[in-house]
Write an enzyme that holds these catalytic residues in place. Structure first.
Site, PDB file in Angstrom:
ATOM      1  N   ASP A 207       0.823  -1.203   0.000  1.00  0.00           N
ATOM      2  CA  ASP A 207       0.000   0.000   0.000  1.00  0.00           C
ATOM      3  C   ASP A 207       0.866   1.266   0.000  1.00  0.00           C
ATOM      4  O   ASP A 207       1.775   1.387   0.839  1.00  0.00           O
ATOM      5  CB  ASP A 207      -0.876  -0.028   1.260  1.00  0.00           C
ATOM      6  CG  ASP A 207      -1.954   1.027   1.254  1.00  0.00           C
ATOM      7  OD1 ASP A 207      -2.858   0.939   0.409  1.00  0.00           O
ATOM      8  OD2 ASP A 207      -1.893   1.944   2.100  1.00  0.00           O
ATOM      9  N   GLU A 261       1.881  -0.294  -4.803  1.00  0.00           N
ATOM     10  CA  GLU A 261       0.932   0.767  -5.137  1.00  0.00           C
ATOM     11  C   GLU A 261       1.732   2.073  -5.110  1.00  0.00           C
ATOM     12  O   GLU A 261       1.880   2.702  -4.074  1.00  0.00           O
ATOM     13  CB  GLU A 261      -0.230   0.825  -4.150  1.00  0.00           C
ATOM     14  CG  GLU A 261      -1.319   1.765  -4.657  1.00  0.00           C
ATOM     15  CD  GLU A 261      -2.255   2.275  -3.579  1.00  0.00           C
ATOM     16  OE1 GLU A 261      -3.374   2.658  -3.928  1.00  0.00           O
ATOM     17  OE2 GLU A 261      -1.881   2.322  -2.407  1.00  0.00           O
TER      18      GLU A 261
END
Ligand code: TEU
Length: 522
Positions: A207, A261
Site C-alpha cells: 500500500d 501501489e
C-alpha cells in the site's frame, strides 16, 4: 525460458468485506460483512474462472476507520474475518488448486489504535516516540507544513494536545505515518513480512509504498501543486533504499512477488520503483484507470507505458477497477458492451492484468443512499457486496450487508451468469483461457498497428506466435477493409459474439476482437 510466475499471472483482487459473508467471522454490529471463510467457499469458482492469483485487501485487526487500511496488529486476523487458522486454511486450499495468494501490506501508516502509536503518543520521552513523525507546531502555531491528507483533503497533521506536538498522517487522522528513517521501525516492519512469508503467502501488494521514504526536512509541497494530497507528490530516494532491502528479504524466501501501489501518475516516475530489477517486481500503473474510454486516450496510455517501461525491461501492469475508484463499467457510462471490450483490452495488453472482484460480472457501482455512506473517502459504490446467486440474500447470510447490493443483483450474479455461455462472465473466462493458451498474449512484444479512426489495434508477437487485437471504442460499426492486418485473419474471440466464426470485415459498435493471422492458423 525460465519465466517468473508473476509475469504471466492474472490476479484477482478480493475486498474481503464485500466478497461473501458466511457467518463464520464475529460481527458485533450484526450486519453482513464478508469473511475469509467466504473466500475459501468460492475458490472453486475462481479456479473455474481461471485466475492464477488472489490478492486479499487487508483482513488484519483494525478499528476499520479505513476498512482495514488502518492496521492495529500486522500479524493477526480481525475476528470479523476469522482467525489465523482460517487464513492458513485459505492458503492451503488456494495452493491445492494452484492459486497463489498475495496479501496487502500497509507499511506507511498504522492505525491510531496500534500499540506502537499508543506508546509513541504517551510521552515525548517514550522509546517509541520516534517511531512516528512528530513535529513542533509551526512558528506562530498551526501544522508544521502544508501537506494535505488524501481522504478528506484536510491538513496531514493533527495536534496531540497532551504532548504539544503534531503527528503526520498522509491519510486519516486515525492513520499516523510510521517513521521509516528509524531503524527499529524498519526492523519491525520487516518482521511483519517474514511472519506472512513463513505462513506461505506468495507475495504482497504494498500500500502506497512510495510514501515510506520522506524528505527529513519535511518541506512544504510546492505552491503550484498545493491542494493535491501529499501522497501523489512524494517521490524520494530514501524509499528506493528501503525497497532494495525489502526485495532482498523477499528474494531470500524464494519466488515471492512485490506489487507496489506507487501512486504517482506519471509512468516515467513510477518506473523508477522497479529499480534495476532490485526493487519492486511490479508497480501499478494508475494513469489508464483515469483515462477516458476513447481510442486516442488509450493509444496514448499504451504508448506511454511502452515508452516508460520497455527500455528498462520493467514488466507493465494493467488495472481498470479497484476498491478505491468507481468501477470501469460505471466510469464508461454504464454500457456492458464497453465493459466487455475493456475486458479484452485488459487481458491482451503486454503485462500483468489485475481484475477487481465483480468486474467479471459486469457490475456497476451500487447506489449509496444518504444514510448508507460508510467510507470517509466516498468510495462505497465500488465496494458493494458480490451477489453469488439470485436468492434474496444472494448467497450471503441473512444479515443485511454492510453496503447495498449493486444494481440488477437478482440477474447479474455468479450463478445466473455461469448458466449463460454468452454472459460477460464467460467472456472473462474465455479470454483468460485463450491468454493462457497463447504464448504471445502472455509474454509477447507489443506493437501498435494501423487501424481506422476510433479503433486501437496492436500485435503481440513471441517468436512465430502472433495475434492481433482490435478494439472499437466507438458506438458505430467500423469497416476494416483496407486494413489487411485486421481483416486478413481468423477471429479467435469477440467481445460480443460468443462463437462467431466470421470473416472479419468490420467490427461492430464497442466490439473488441482477437485475431490470429491466417498463416499461423491451424
Ligand atoms: O490508496 C492510496 C490512495 O492514494 C487512494 O486512497 C487515493 O488517494 C484515494 O482513493 C483517492 O480517492 C491506498 C488504498 O488502496 C486505500 O484504500 C487506502 O485508503 C489508502 O491507501 C490508505 O491506506
Amino acid at each position: 525460458m525460465d519465466v517468473p510466475w508473476w509475469k504471466t499471472a492474472v490476479t484477482y483482487q478480493i475486498y474481503p468485506r464485500s466478497f461473501c459473508d458466511t457467518g463464520c467471522g464475529r460481527d458485533q454490529s450484526a450486519e453482513g460483512v464478508g469473511d475469509l471463510e467466504g473466500v475459501i467457499r468460492h475458490l472453486d469458482h475462481l479456479l473455474w474462472l481461471g485466475v492464477d492469483v488472489i490478492w486479499l485487501s487487508p483482513f488484519f485487526p483494525s478499528p476499520m476507520n479505513d476498512f482495514g487500511y488502518d492496521v492495529s496488529d500486522y500479524c493477526g486476523v480481525d475476528p470479523l474475518f476469522g482467525d489465523l487458522g482460517t487464513f492458513d486454511r485459505l492458503v492451503a486450499e488456494s495452493h491445492r488448486r494452484g492459486i497463489r495468494v498475495v496479501i496487502d501490506w500497509v507499511p506507511n501508516h498504522t492505525s491510531i489504535d496500534h500499540p506502537w502509536f499508543a506508546a509513541s503518543r504517551s510521552s515525548r520521552q517514550d522509546p517509541k516516540r520516534d517511531w512516528y513523525v512528530w513535529r513542533d507546531p509551526a512558528p506562530g502555531g498551526g501544522p508544521p507544513n502544508n501537506w494535505i491528507e488524501s481522504l478528506t483533503m484536510g491538513p496531514a497533521w493533527t495536534l496531540d494536545a497532551a504532548t504539544g506536538q503534531y503527528y503526520l498522517h498522509c491519510f486519516l487522522p486515525t492513520q499516523p505515518d510510521l517513521n521509516w528513517s528509524n531503524a527499529e521501525v524498519v526492523a519491525a516492519m520487516h518482521d511483519t513480512l517474514r511472519f506472512w512469508l513463513e505462513r506461505g503467502v506468495d507475495g504482497f501488494r504494498m500500500d502506497v509504498v512510495h510514501l515510506i521514504g520522506k524528505d527529513p526536512d519535511l518541506p512544504d509541497d510546492p505552491e503550484v501543486v498545493a491542494g493535491l494530497p501529499h501522497v501523489v507528490l512524494n517521490d524520494r530516494p530514501e524509499t528506493h533504499a528501503h525497497l532494495r532491502s525489502i526485495r532482498r528479504l523477499l528474494d531470500e524466501s524464494g519466488e515471492r512477488v512485490s506489487i507496489g501501489e506507487v501512486y504517482l501518475l506519471d509512468p516515467a516516475q513510477v518506473v523508477e520503483y522497479y529499480g534495476r530489477d532490485d526493487e519492486l517486481h511490479l508497480c501499478f500503473n494508475f494513469a489508464p484507470l483515469h483515462a477516458r474510454w476513447n481510442a486516442t486516450a488509450w493509444r496514448h496510455q499504451i504508448e506511454q507505458s511502452e515508452a516508460a517501461l520497455g527500455p528498462v525491461a520493467a514488466w507493465p501492469t494493467w488495472v481498470l477497477s479497484n476498491h478505491d475508484n468507481p468501477r470501469h463499467r460505471t466510469r464508461y457510462g454504464g454500457s456492458e458492451a464497453r465493459a466487455r471490450a475493456a475486458a479484452v483490452l485488459l487481458l491482451t495488453l503486454r503485462g500483468a492484468p489485475f481484475l477487481y472482484a465483480g468486474e467479471e460480472l459486469g457490475l456497476l457501482d451500487a447506489e449509496i443512499g444518504d444514510d448508507q455512506h460508510r467510507d470517509p473517502g466516498g468510495r462505497d459504490g465500488c465496494r458493494a457486496p458480490i451477489p453469488w446467486d439470485g436468492t434474496p440474500t444472494h448467497g450471503w447470510t441473512d444479515a443485511t450487508p454492510w453496503l447495498p447490493w449493486p444494481p440488477e443483483a437478482e440477474r447479474r450474479n455468479v450463478a445466473n451468469l455461469r448458466e449463460d455461455p454468452t454472459s460477460i462472465l464467460h467472456l472473462y473466462r474465455d479470454a483468460i483461457a485463450l491468454r493462457r493458451a497463447t504464448p504471445s498474449l502472455q509474454l509477447g512484444d507489443l506493437s501498435l498497428v494501423d487501424s481506422p479512426d476510433g479503433v486501437v489495434a496492436y500485435r503481440r508477437t513471441l517468436g512465430l506466435d502472433s495475434v492481433v487485437i482490435a478494439v472499437n471504442f466507438t458506438d458505430s460499426t467500423v469497416d476494416l477493409l483496407g486494413y489487411p492486418n485486421l481483416f486478413d485473419g481468423r477471429l479467435m474471440l469477440s467481445s460480443i459474439h460468443p462463437t462467431a466464426e466470421r470473416a472479419l470485415t468490420h467490427l461492430d459498435a464497442d466490439e473488441a476482437a482477437i485475431i490470429a493471422p491466417f498463416e499461423v492458423a491451424p
